[in-house]
Enzyme design. Structure first.
Site, PDB file in Angstrom:
ATOM      1  N   ASP A 124      17.390  83.054  58.066  1.00  0.00           N
ATOM      2  CA  ASP A 124      16.003  83.282  57.629  1.00  0.00           C
ATOM      3  C   ASP A 124      16.086  84.750  57.069  1.00  0.00           C
ATOM      4  OD1 ASP A 124      13.171  82.494  57.226  1.00  0.00           O
ATOM      5  OD2 ASP A 124      13.054  84.526  58.319  1.00  0.00           O
ATOM      6  N   GLY A 160       3.325  79.527  65.699  1.00  0.00           N
ATOM      7  CA  GLY A 160       3.681  79.378  64.171  1.00  0.00           C
ATOM      8  C   GLY A 160       4.279  80.167  63.473  1.00  0.00           C
ATOM      9  N   GLU A 173      10.582  78.978  62.341  1.00  0.00           N
ATOM     10  CA  GLU A 173      10.973  77.942  61.164  1.00  0.00           C
ATOM     11  C   GLU A 173      11.107  76.536  61.938  1.00  0.00           C
ATOM     12  OE1 GLU A 173      11.366  78.548  57.832  1.00  0.00           O
ATOM     13  OE2 GLU A 173      10.394  80.188  58.502  1.00  0.00           O
ATOM     14  N   LYS A 230      11.797  80.698  51.210  1.00  0.00           N
ATOM     15  CA  LYS A 230      12.762  81.589  51.004  1.00  0.00           C
ATOM     16  C   LYS A 230      14.210  80.928  50.582  1.00  0.00           C
ATOM     17  CE  LYS A 230      10.611  81.704  54.739  1.00  0.00           C
ATOM     18  NZ  LYS A 230      10.393  82.138  56.216  1.00  0.00           N
ATOM     19  N   GLU A 256       5.524  85.473  46.495  1.00  0.00           N
ATOM     20  CA  GLU A 256       5.197  86.447  47.177  1.00  0.00           C
ATOM     21  C   GLU A 256       5.332  86.288  48.876  1.00  0.00           C
ATOM     22  OE1 GLU A 256       4.383  89.827  46.263  1.00  0.00           O
ATOM     23  OE2 GLU A 256       5.231  89.746  48.283  1.00  0.00           O
ATOM     24  N   GLY A 264       5.965  87.862  55.022  1.00  0.00           N
ATOM     25  CA  GLY A 264       4.540  87.052  55.402  1.00  0.00           C
ATOM     26  C   GLY A 264       3.410  87.720  54.435  1.00  0.00           C
ATOM     27  N   ILE A 285       2.930  90.864  53.756  1.00  0.00           N
ATOM     28  CA  ILE A 285       3.181  92.355  53.058  1.00  0.00           C
ATOM     29  C   ILE A 285       3.511  91.871  51.609  1.00  0.00           C
ATOM     30  CG2 ILE A 285       4.785  94.097  53.218  1.00  0.00           C
ATOM     31  CD1 ILE A 285       5.618  93.714  56.045  1.00  0.00           C
ATOM     32  N   LYS A 298      15.974  86.043  53.099  1.00  0.00           N
ATOM     33  CA  LYS A 298      14.895  87.021  52.556  1.00  0.00           C
ATOM     34  C   LYS A 298      15.562  88.282  51.977  1.00  0.00           C
ATOM     35  CE  LYS A 298      11.480  85.456  55.726  1.00  0.00           C
ATOM     36  NZ  LYS A 298      11.126  85.605  57.162  1.00  0.00           N
TER      37      LYS A 298
END
Ligand code: NAP
Ligand code: HSE
Length: 422
Positions: free
Chosen positions: A195, A181, A184, A100, A124, A129, A131, A199
């Site tokens: 972040d 996980g 970042e 991103k 994508e 994630g 979606i 996005k």
């Protein structure tokens, strides 16, 4: 194809391809074959088995190998990822990325480079994630004018906020998000809101067909929040979320990421844990919401592999998807122009006239108080905590009022300033 990175998402992608490769090959009529995988440390234990002859620390064995058609960038960070993506595109390789930061900062230039080299650049997995929000904006909602966007688009912070709402500590929840996980590699990008800004820049650019850069988006993270904010919010019928908002108004586009009180009846209030959601207003569809897991190896790998299949389809048909990222050119408005209600939590001296002083400063900026709660004074310090809910105010005016209130001798601390969503 060649993979750049075999961490959480890279390993998840390799695992998914190993488990579903046959089924995918039958569906798309082509086999997705991994030729090489770039990592930093050859000796690091991996979540999947990667044949030793596929692992490399030399990017040119992927970026300059003519037998590799597709480069999958899953390293993260701006550099050297942006250079590797540009080099792959210039070498006429298709690129799939989950990055991103790179797409938000360099998307228009990289898409232009992809178009000039007749290759696809798909991203994508960079937002939400698993979606499929990029695809929905690019294809399914193309006939709409989108006027407003509200989103929870950072899994780590939503996981932390949900845990805090349930009484767990911030540090414990962050550590668990890292272990799972979701975070970042530098988790301050998650908790400071960066972040989500990346996005939101990508989503706003696609939704409003105007290039919105991260530097044009207001950003506040979740580090000011304390357990008591969740209790006060719940008492008034709200939950707290890190909300990404963007609207097209008369003056242009205004976008920001802010910790926000959301009424428990709001569509986004029930989005918990690692789940993300994007709520859009389009002139043809009215309200529309996408919901799913926003981080983690499996959901993100699902998006990466979907992009790979789309590229395989295009290769078979001999076409590419040209993404014209910003054909419109709407002005971007300073986030200080945003209109919102506010929740303010302050520590003040418990003596006569304090509330009147604060109300007076707010009044000079035409900010009207909607409710005030004062909690019992701490007898040892003589400090009382008050929570003020305001009516709608322009962000710049509220910031100016708070700067004055901070200097009143009766005010010890402004502990939290949160937006309130209707
Ligand atoms: P990660 O676990 O830190 O993995 C990064 C991988 O890239 C590691 O294999 C690392 O090698 C390799 N790498 C990093 N810098 C490198 C360099 N300069 N040269 C060679 N290899 C390098 O990160 P991740 O969580 O998988 O995230 C990857 C990307 O996906 C990021 O852009 C992230 O924002 C995005 N994303 C992540 C998620 C998620 O839930 N984690 C979801 C959506 C999108 P070593 O293993 O040898 O260190
Ligand atoms: N760190 C990101 C998050 C990963 O928590 O949402 C998914 O982009």
């Amino acid at each position: 194809m060649g993979l750049l990175g075999a961490g959480v998402v890279g390993s998840g992608t390799l695992d998914l391809l190993a488990r579903r490769g046959e089924q995918i090959a039958r569906s798309i009529g082509a086999r997705l074959q991994v030729r090489r995988v770039l990592v930093r440390d050859l000796a690091r234990p991996r979540a999947v088995t990667i044949p030793a002859d596929q692992l490399t620390t030399d990017p040119s064995t992927i970026l300059d190998d003519p037998s590799i058609d597709v480069v999958v960038e899953l390293m993260g960070g701006e550099n050297p990822a942006v250079e590797y993506i540009a080099r792959a595109l210039a070498n006429q390789k298709h690129v799939v990325t989950a990055n991103k930061e790179v797409i938000a900062k360099h998307g228009p230039e990289l898409l232009d480079l992809a178009n000039r080299n007749d290759v696809n650049l798909f991203f994508e997995a960079s937002v939400g994630g698993g979606i499929p929000v990029i695809s929905v904006l690019r294809h399914d909602l193309i006939a709409n004018e989108i006027t407003s966007l509200r989103a929870i688009i950072n899994g780590t912070t939503n996981f932390i906020l949900t845990a805090m709402e349930q009484g767990r500590s911030y540090d414990e929840a962050l550590a668990e998000a890292q272990r799972l996980g979701y975070a970042e590699s530098d988790p301050s990008n998650d908790v400071r809101g960066t972040d989500a800004v990346y996005k939101l820049a990508i989503l706003s650019t696609l939704a409003f067909r105007t290039n919105v850069r991260p530097s044009q988006i207001g950003c506040v993270g979740i580090d000011q929040l304390r357990q008591k904010d969740f209790k006060h919010a719940a008492g008034m019928g709200y939950v707290i979320k890190l909300l990404a908002s963007a609207d097209v108004g008369a003056k242009g586009i205004v976008a920001s990421v802010r910790p926000t009180l959301i009424p428990t009846s709001h569509h986004l209030a029930s989005v918990k844990g690692v789940f993300n959601a994007v709520l859009l207003d389009g002139d043809q569809i009215d309200k529309f919401m996408l919901y799913g897991q926003g981080a983690g190896a499996r959901p993100t790998a699902s998006a990466v592999v979907a992009d790979l299949c789309a590229i395989a389809h295009n290769l078979q048909r001999g076409v590419i998807d040209r993404i014209e990222i910003a054909p419109q050119d709407r002005p971007i408005v300073d986030p200080g122009d945003m209109l919102s209600r506010y929740y303010l939590r302050l520590q003040v001296a418990d003596r006569p006239g304090v509330l009147a002083q604060i109300a007076q400063v707010l009044a000079t900026k035409a900010i009207s108080i909607s409710s005030v709660m004062q909690h019992e004074t701490d007898e040892t310090t003589g400090v009382a905590e008050i929570v003020i809910m305001t009516h709608a105010a322009v962000e710049r005016d509220s910031a100016a009022a708070l700067a004055e209130i901070r200097h009143l001798d009766s005010v010890r601390e402004i502990s939290a300033v949160l937006r309130v969503e209707r």
